[in-house]
Each structure stands twice: as C-alpha cells, then as structure tokens.
Scaffold this motif. Structure first.
Motif, PDB file in Angstrom:
ATOM      1  N   GLN A  29     -18.840  -4.751 -13.109  1.00 12.42           N
ATOM      2  CA  GLN A  29     -18.775  -4.017 -14.382  1.00 12.42           C
ATOM      3  C   GLN A  29     -17.446  -4.324 -15.083  1.00 12.42           C
ATOM      4  O   GLN A  29     -16.394  -4.337 -14.464  1.00 12.42           O
ATOM      5  CB  GLN A  29     -18.877  -2.513 -14.120  1.00 12.42           C
ATOM      6  N   LYS A  30     -17.531  -4.580 -16.381  1.00  5.76           N
ATOM      7  CA  LYS A  30     -16.335  -4.883 -17.144  1.00  5.76           C
ATOM      8  C   LYS A  30     -15.529  -3.613 -17.371  1.00  5.76           C
ATOM      9  O   LYS A  30     -16.078  -2.512 -17.439  1.00  5.76           O
ATOM     10  CB  LYS A  30     -16.722  -5.494 -18.493  1.00  5.76           C
ATOM     11  N   GLU A  31     -14.217  -3.789 -17.545  1.00  7.85           N
ATOM     12  CA  GLU A  31     -13.358  -2.644 -17.814  1.00  7.85           C
ATOM     13  C   GLU A  31     -13.653  -2.030 -19.168  1.00  7.85           C
ATOM     14  O   GLU A  31     -13.464  -0.826 -19.361  1.00  7.85           O
ATOM     15  CB  GLU A  31     -11.896  -3.067 -17.779  1.00  7.85           C
ATOM     16  N   VAL A  32     -14.041  -2.846 -20.120  1.00  6.23           N
ATOM     17  CA  VAL A  32     -14.339  -2.384 -21.474  1.00  6.23           C
ATOM     18  C   VAL A  32     -15.725  -2.896 -21.855  1.00  6.23           C
ATOM     19  O   VAL A  32     -15.994  -4.094 -21.783  1.00  6.23           O
ATOM     20  CB  VAL A  32     -13.306  -2.892 -22.493  1.00  6.23           C
ATOM     21  N   GLU A  33     -16.586  -1.986 -22.251  1.00  2.00           N
ATOM     22  CA  GLU A  33     -17.948  -2.332 -22.644  1.00  2.00           C
ATOM     23  C   GLU A  33     -18.116  -2.111 -24.141  1.00  2.00           C
ATOM     24  O   GLU A  33     -17.697  -1.084 -24.689  1.00  2.00           O
ATOM     25  CB  GLU A  33     -18.966  -1.474 -21.879  1.00  2.00           C
ATOM     26  N   GLN A  34     -18.760  -3.090 -24.774  1.00  2.23           N
ATOM     27  CA  GLN A  34     -18.993  -3.002 -26.214  1.00  2.23           C
ATOM     28  C   GLN A  34     -20.320  -3.679 -26.510  1.00  2.23           C
ATOM     29  O   GLN A  34     -20.572  -4.807 -26.063  1.00  2.23           O
ATOM     30  CB  GLN A  34     -17.848  -3.699 -26.963  1.00  2.23           C
ATOM     31  N   GLY A  45     -16.891  -7.564 -28.452  1.00  3.06           N
ATOM     32  CA  GLY A  45     -17.060  -7.600 -29.898  1.00  3.06           C
ATOM     33  C   GLY A  45     -18.461  -7.239 -30.332  1.00  3.06           C
ATOM     34  O   GLY A  45     -19.437  -7.572 -29.653  1.00  3.06           O
ATOM     35  N   THR A  46     -18.563  -6.517 -31.454  1.00  4.05           N
ATOM     36  CA  THR A  46     -19.844  -6.194 -32.085  1.00  4.05           C
ATOM     37  C   THR A  46     -19.933  -6.918 -33.412  1.00  4.05           C
ATOM     38  O   THR A  46     -19.049  -6.779 -34.255  1.00  4.05           O
ATOM     39  CB  THR A  46     -19.987  -4.678 -32.336  1.00  4.05           C
ATOM     40  N   LEU A 103     -13.764  -6.072 -32.688  1.00  6.09           N
ATOM     41  CA  LEU A 103     -13.361  -6.084 -31.275  1.00  6.09           C
ATOM     42  C   LEU A 103     -12.492  -4.874 -30.986  1.00  6.09           C
ATOM     43  O   LEU A 103     -11.543  -4.598 -31.723  1.00  6.09           O
ATOM     44  CB  LEU A 103     -12.560  -7.353 -30.963  1.00  6.09           C
ATOM     45  N   CYS A 104     -12.790  -4.174 -29.901  1.00  4.74           N
ATOM     46  CA  CYS A 104     -11.872  -3.143 -29.438  1.00  4.74           C
ATOM     47  C   CYS A 104     -10.966  -3.763 -28.370  1.00  4.74           C
ATOM     48  O   CYS A 104     -11.356  -4.695 -27.668  1.00  4.74           O
ATOM     49  CB  CYS A 104     -12.612  -1.934 -28.900  1.00  4.74           C
ATOM     50  N   ALA A 105      -9.759  -3.236 -28.294  1.00  3.86           N
ATOM     51  CA  ALA A 105      -8.801  -3.701 -27.287  1.00  3.86           C
ATOM     52  C   ALA A 105      -7.959  -2.506 -26.865  1.00  3.86           C
ATOM     53  O   ALA A 105      -7.726  -1.585 -27.646  1.00  3.86           O
ATOM     54  CB  ALA A 105      -7.911  -4.814 -27.843  1.00  3.86           C
ATOM     55  N   MET A 106      -7.508  -2.524 -25.637  1.00  2.56           N
ATOM     56  CA  MET A 106      -6.728  -1.397 -25.141  1.00  2.56           C
ATOM     57  C   MET A 106      -5.748  -1.850 -24.070  1.00  2.56           C
ATOM     58  O   MET A 106      -5.912  -2.929 -23.487  1.00  2.56           O
ATOM     59  CB  MET A 106      -7.645  -0.293 -24.633  1.00  2.56           C
TER      60      MET A 106
END
Lengths: 114, 111
Positions: free
Chosen positions: B1-6, B104-105, B88-91
């Motif tokens: 599972q990825k750390e960030v899902e989009q 990215g969406t 794209l979200c980033a954190m």
C-alpha cells in the motif's frame, strides 16, 4: 528570470550513452532537489543538496546516476550507460532552508532512451 | 500500500462547477500538506501549502486537512477550462524535506 530553469528540455539518446542535465535554481535558494517522474505517477525523490553538500540519495539512485552542485548554485545530474527504463521526466526543485517543504519546480527535462 | 493514495481520474466536470480533489495517507507523522498543479509536459506548480489541520483559502482554491481521518482535500470554485490539469498532493513530516507524493488526479473542465 526568477524561476528554476532546466536544460535541455528534451533529450533523446541511445541505450548505453551518457547524458547530463543541468538545473539552475532560484538564486536565493540553498536547497536543491532532483526528482524523476514517469507517466501517471507523482515525482519520485532522487537526491537533495543543501548548498554544495549532497545530503541524501534515494535507493532509486543507482551507481549509474551521479549529481553534483559544485559551487552551491547550479546542479548537474549525469546518467551513465543509459537504459530504456531511465526514460522519464527529470525534475529539479529548489527551496529556502527552513521552508524545505515549499519546493519550486523547474519545467523538467524529458529523457527518451531508445 | 502506498503512503499517499490519490484517485487518478480523469475527473470531468462542466465549467463553473465546484471541484473536489482528495488524498488519503497512512503516515500520522505528516504535518505539511501541499497541492501542486501540473500541466501536460510541464513541471509541478505549487498551489496551496498547509501546516497541520484546518482550512486555507486562496482565491478560488480552498485546501482542507483532516489529520484525524488522514484525509486532505482541494476545492476549486467556479472552475474554468484553464484549470484542466493534473493535481498532485504532496506531504512531509516535520522538518523532513522529502516530499511524498500522490499519483495525481487528472481534471478536465468542459466549456
């Protein structure tokens, strides 16, 4: 020009050749980052400089990849013995120390390895 | 599972609609949350930057962070065809410079 610039914008090369990309960050930024992005994915971190010191390298960065930032200003990313899997967009970003999360990106260099 | 899902989309909406874009994440240490916009064959452009939970508004854009649910959102009001791009979200966690990105969406605003 106050933004991050990258050259060349596009590069086509044959498998096995070496390529070098250049990044000029925003002038007052002391942090510089290299990322790789493939189609449909977010950027993947490759390496990071604070001034001239390379402080971190991703496991993604094989021995064929090397990056330098000799005077703490511009940076180069070299890929030796390119492989077709190296085809991607190579992005450079810069930021100011203390606000490392606010990274400003250049337009990228698109690499195609034939 | 990825750390960030989009969700990669594409998300197609008519001009003038309110757009909602979302990311979920698994690492509770993330404190800094960003939204970038990326046009085709260009580098990502920073849109919004938020520290910890709460809302932030900038013109037609609103960013929301819900750390209890590990969920962030970007809302675009009065959407325009020029908003068509990949978002794209980033954190990142604390002072860690390394950004963790969503995939990215792709957003399409139909005139």
């Amino acid at each position: 020009d106050t933004g991050v610039s990258q050259n060349p914008r596009h590069k086509i090369t044959k498998r096995g050749q070496n390529v070098t990309f250049r990044c000029d960050p925003i002038s007052e930024h002391n942090r510089l980052y290299w990322y790789r992005q493939t189609l449909g994915q977010g950027p993947e971190f490759l390496t990071y400089f604070q001034n001239e010191a390379q402080l971190e390298k991703s496991r993604l960065l094989s021995d064929r990849f090397s990056a330098e930032r000799p005077k703490g200003s511009f940076s180069t990313l070299e890929i030796q013995r390119t492989e077709q899997g190296d085809s991607a967009m190579y992005l450079c970003a810069s930021s100011t120390s203390g606000q490392g999360e606010t990274q400003y990106f250049g337009p990228g260099t698109r690499l195609l390895v034939l | 599972q990825k750390e960030v899902e989009q969700d990669p989309g594409p998300l197609s909406v008519p001009e003038g609609a309110i757009v909602s874009l979302n990311c979920t994440y698994s690492n509770s240490a993330f404190q800094y949350f960003m939204w970038y916009r990326q046009y085709s064959r260009k580098g990502p452009e920073l849109l919004m930057y938020t520290y910890s939970s709460g809302n932030k508004e900038d013109g037609r854009f609103t960013a929301q962070v819900d750390k209890s649910s590990k969920y962030i959102s970007l809302f675009i009001r009065d959407s325009q065809p020029s908003d068509s791009a990949t978002y794209l979200c980033a954190m990142s966690a604390g002072s860690n410079y390394q950004l963790i990105w969503g995939a990215g969406t792709k957003l399409i605003i139909k005139p």
